[in-house]
Design an enzyme around this catalytic site. Structure first.
Site, PDB file in Angstrom:
ATOM      1  N   VAL A  40       0.823  -1.208   0.000  1.00 16.43           N
ATOM      2  CA  VAL A  40       0.000   0.000   0.000  1.00 16.43           C
ATOM      3  C   VAL A  40       0.861   1.264   0.000  1.00 16.43           C
ATOM      4  O   VAL A  40       0.743   2.115  -0.873  1.00 16.43           O
ATOM      5  CB  VAL A  40      -0.953   0.000   1.211  1.00 16.43           C
ATOM      6  CG1 VAL A  40      -1.750   1.295   1.265  1.00 16.43           C
ATOM      7  CG2 VAL A  40      -1.913  -1.190   1.122  1.00 16.43           C
ATOM      8  N   HIS A 124       2.599   3.839  10.509  1.00 17.19           N
ATOM      9  CA  HIS A 124       1.397   3.579  11.292  1.00 17.19           C
ATOM     10  C   HIS A 124       1.868   3.213  12.694  1.00 17.19           C
ATOM     11  O   HIS A 124       2.846   2.472  12.855  1.00 17.19           O
ATOM     12  CB  HIS A 124       0.617   2.428  10.658  1.00 17.19           C
ATOM     13  CG  HIS A 124      -0.744   2.182  11.240  1.00 17.19           C
ATOM     14  ND1 HIS A 124      -1.472   3.154  11.883  1.00 17.19           N
ATOM     15  CD2 HIS A 124      -1.508   1.052  11.273  1.00 17.19           C
ATOM     16  CE1 HIS A 124      -2.633   2.644  12.276  1.00 17.19           C
ATOM     17  NE2 HIS A 124      -2.662   1.369  11.933  1.00 17.19           N
ATOM     18  N   GLY A 153      -0.706   5.329  -0.454  1.00 21.40           N
ATOM     19  CA  GLY A 153       0.537   5.476  -1.199  1.00 21.40           C
ATOM     20  C   GLY A 153       0.289   5.896  -2.634  1.00 21.40           C
ATOM     21  O   GLY A 153       1.102   6.618  -3.229  1.00 21.40           O
ATOM     22  N   GLU A 244     -26.934  11.148  -7.158  1.00 23.25           N
ATOM     23  CA  GLU A 244     -27.289  12.015  -6.033  1.00 23.25           C
ATOM     24  C   GLU A 244     -26.592  11.609  -4.730  1.00 23.25           C
ATOM     25  O   GLU A 244     -26.460  12.415  -3.815  1.00 23.25           O
ATOM     26  CB  GLU A 244     -28.805  12.011  -5.817  1.00 23.25           C
ATOM     27  CG  GLU A 244     -29.606  12.631  -6.948  1.00 23.25           C
ATOM     28  CD  GLU A 244     -29.363  14.137  -7.105  1.00 23.25           C
ATOM     29  OE1 GLU A 244     -28.760  14.751  -6.198  1.00 23.25           O
ATOM     30  OE2 GLU A 244     -29.761  14.684  -8.144  1.00 23.25           O
TER      31      GLU A 244
END
Length: 348
Positions: A40, A124, A153, A244
């Site tokens: 990631v 993290h 990333g 919407e």
């Protein structure tokens, strides 16, 4: 270090003006940065580091799909692409960017190469904050630092290529060398941060897990699904319900919020829309806030961490994950979205 004021609250931030790339390059001169993991965050951070002139190598499991992706991105086996253990051994800074579950599994390999003076970098705070559950306890003679880009990333890389920056938080858990602050700021600038704001590992993981499960991903999918289902139940077509619910928000309104804030977005909508939004935002807040409080409590007490470690460490995790994602992907709402996206002008 600059100060940002929010009423009576002050925050420390670091900008590119006070810590330019040239300074980051000087700090990192002589360092070998090993990016462990190419999933990631790995690609975006490592490619930005490379383009910014930093000596960076990749550590990844050989013959995996991500190994092949790294080769496709220009990393060369035996020169800049290595098995995880070899990369960790070569590094002076180890950017530990595997998934939380994979970090637990690979930790014994990384730990034995954390020799004195090295730096261990996270994006993290999970592994360190919940160290009693993860077993990730670094030795006392290495720097332990964090740079957490506030986005994927993929977004980090896209914005870098566009000449922009993605804001990041930074933290120092352990300063063994006296160089931890310079190292973490330099890395934050070099990976492509727009500016860096100060935090700690615990606050980063508490806000991050709450955000992912809340407004960034979990809550917004729940809101989308609820509104879409109500519109469909009352006879609106899939195209109308999706436009919407999702398309107008992501393509028209969120860019206005990003540009100048929610009040500015309101001011650039019809008076009817303004009136309705002003009347209804507080009832939504009051309805949702107890759920967010429950979520935050689950995060800070470690329940979310325990569930994540348990489920994500199971041998059949990937097939189960794919089944859940497939259910989401095949829902009418997101199938409608797939069709609507093909009709955007840039796709025709």
């Amino acid at each position: 270090m600059a100060k940002l004021k929010f009423g009576e609250v002050e925050e420390n931030v670091v900008t590119r003006e006070e810590f330019p790339l040239a300074k980051a390059q000087e700090v990192l001169k002589g360092e070998t940065v090993a990016v462990i993991g190419y999933g990631v965050q790995g690609p975006g951070q490592s490619l930005n580091l490379r383009d910014n002139g930093i000596n960076v190598i990749i550590g990844q499991r050989k013959d995996s799909p991500t190994w092949e992706k790294a080769i496709a991105d220009g990393w060369v086996p035996g020169e800049t692409l290595f098995e995880i253990e070899e990369a960790a051994e070569k590094a002076t800074i180890i950017q530990y960017l595997l998934s939380d579950a994979a970090q637990i599994k690979v930790w014994p390999t990384i730990q034995k190469h954390l020799t004195p003076g090295k730096a261990l970098y996270f994006s993290h705070g999970f592994g360190i904050t919940y160290k009693e559950q993860t077993g990730i306890i670094p030795p006392a003679d290495v720097d332990v630092i964090l740079v957490a880009p506030k986005g994927s990333g993929t977004s980090l890389r896209r914005m870098f290529v566009q000449g922009r920056g993605l804001n990041s938080s930074y933290a120092i858990f352990q300063d063994a060398t006296g160089k931890a602050k310079d190292r973490v700021i330099a890395l934050g600038i070099a990976v492509g941060s727009g500016y860096l704001f100060e935090t700690d590992f615990n606050r980063e993981v508490s806000s991050d897990l709450t955000g992912e499960r809340g407004s960034l991903m979990g809550a917004i999918q729940g809101l989308f699904a609820a509104q879409y289902d109500v519109l469909r139940a009352h006879g609106h077509t899939p195209s109308e319900a999706f436009n919407e619910t999702v398309e107008e928000l992501t393509q028209s309104l969120m860019p206005l919020v990003a540009e100048n804030g929610m009040d500015w977005m309101y001011a650039n909508c019809s008076t009817t829309a303004q009136r309705g939004a002003l009347d209804w935002w507080k009832p939504f807040r009051d309805a949702i806030k107890p759920v967010v409080e429950k979520l935050y409590d689950s995060v800070v007490t470690g329940k979310e961490a325990a569930r994540s470690i348990d489920l994500n460490s199971q041998a059949d995790y990937r097939p189960k994950l794919e089944k859940e994602l497939e259910e989401l992907r095949n829902s009418e709402m997101w199938q409608a979205g797939k069709t609507v996206r093909t009709l955007r002008p840039e796709n025709n």
